[in-house]
Design a protein around this motif. Structure first.
Motif, PDB file in Angstrom:
ATOM      1  N   LEU A  75      10.070  -1.369  -3.921  1.00  0.00           N
ATOM      2  CA  LEU A  75      10.879  -1.847  -2.576  1.00  0.00           C
ATOM      3  C   LEU A  75      10.363  -3.267  -2.187  1.00  0.00           C
ATOM      4  O   LEU A  75      11.558  -4.059  -2.288  1.00  0.00           O
ATOM      5  CB  LEU A  75      10.994  -1.176  -1.223  1.00  0.00           C
ATOM      6  N   ILE A  76       9.643  -3.290  -1.916  1.00  0.00           N
ATOM      7  CA  ILE A  76       8.785  -4.639  -1.604  1.00  0.00           C
ATOM      8  C   ILE A  76       8.432  -5.371  -3.501  1.00  0.00           C
ATOM      9  O   ILE A  76       9.034  -6.946  -3.510  1.00  0.00           O
ATOM     10  CB  ILE A  76       7.357  -5.062  -1.641  1.00  0.00           C
ATOM     11  N   GLN A  77       8.813  -4.850  -4.144  1.00  0.00           N
ATOM     12  CA  GLN A  77       9.424  -5.739  -5.995  1.00  0.00           C
ATOM     13  C   GLN A  77       9.983  -6.352  -5.910  1.00  0.00           C
ATOM     14  O   GLN A  77      10.182  -7.234  -6.511  1.00  0.00           O
ATOM     15  CB  GLN A  77       8.534  -4.828  -6.788  1.00  0.00           C
ATOM     16  N   GLU A  78      11.021  -5.612  -6.096  1.00  0.00           N
ATOM     17  CA  GLU A  78      12.339  -5.174  -6.021  1.00  0.00           C
ATOM     18  C   GLU A  78      12.936  -7.371  -4.617  1.00  0.00           C
ATOM     19  O   GLU A  78      13.412  -7.877  -4.925  1.00  0.00           O
ATOM     20  CB  GLU A  78      12.951  -4.580  -5.266  1.00  0.00           C
ATOM     21  N   TYR A  79      12.192  -7.196  -3.045  1.00  0.00           N
ATOM     22  CA  TYR A  79      12.846  -8.176  -2.211  1.00  0.00           C
ATOM     23  C   TYR A  79      12.341  -9.542  -2.675  1.00  0.00           C
ATOM     24  O   TYR A  79      12.764 -10.635  -2.977  1.00  0.00           O
ATOM     25  CB  TYR A  79      11.516  -7.724  -1.714  1.00  0.00           C
ATOM     26  N   PRO A 124       5.581   0.722   3.809  1.00  0.00           N
ATOM     27  CA  PRO A 124       7.122   0.472   2.901  1.00  0.00           C
ATOM     28  C   PRO A 124       7.107   1.101   1.509  1.00  0.00           C
ATOM     29  O   PRO A 124       5.223   0.569   0.348  1.00  0.00           O
ATOM     30  CB  PRO A 124       7.984  -0.971   3.067  1.00  0.00           C
ATOM     31  N   ASN A 159       6.299   0.830  -2.352  1.00  0.00           N
ATOM     32  CA  ASN A 159       6.168  -0.290  -3.556  1.00  0.00           C
ATOM     33  C   ASN A 159       7.500  -0.887  -4.189  1.00  0.00           C
ATOM     34  O   ASN A 159       7.558  -2.021  -4.021  1.00  0.00           O
ATOM     35  CB  ASN A 159       4.756  -0.165  -4.149  1.00  0.00           C
TER      36      ASN A 159
END
Length: 54
Positions: free
Chosen positions: A30-34, A26, A28
């Motif tokens: 996207l992970i930070q926003e989640y 995925p 990075n």
């Protein structure tokens, strides 16, 4: 003949020797926003019930 996800012409050894398709990582951002949204929700929950931590 009923539908099958495996072609009728392929044998078990042929399927076993087929290279695996790599699973994409995925992105990075996207992970930070989640994680950012989870943090905001946690702050709101703490304000509502006063309980911190787990």
């Amino acid at each position: 003949m009923p539908w099958s996800p495996v072609p009728a012409s392929s044998s078990t050894s042929e399927r076993r020797n087929r290279p695996r398709q790599p699973t994409p990582d995925p992105p990075n951002p996207l992970i930070q926003e989640y994680a950012r949204h989870n943090g905001h929700a946690d702050l709101l929950r703490e304000r509502i019930d006063g309980q911190t931590g787990a």
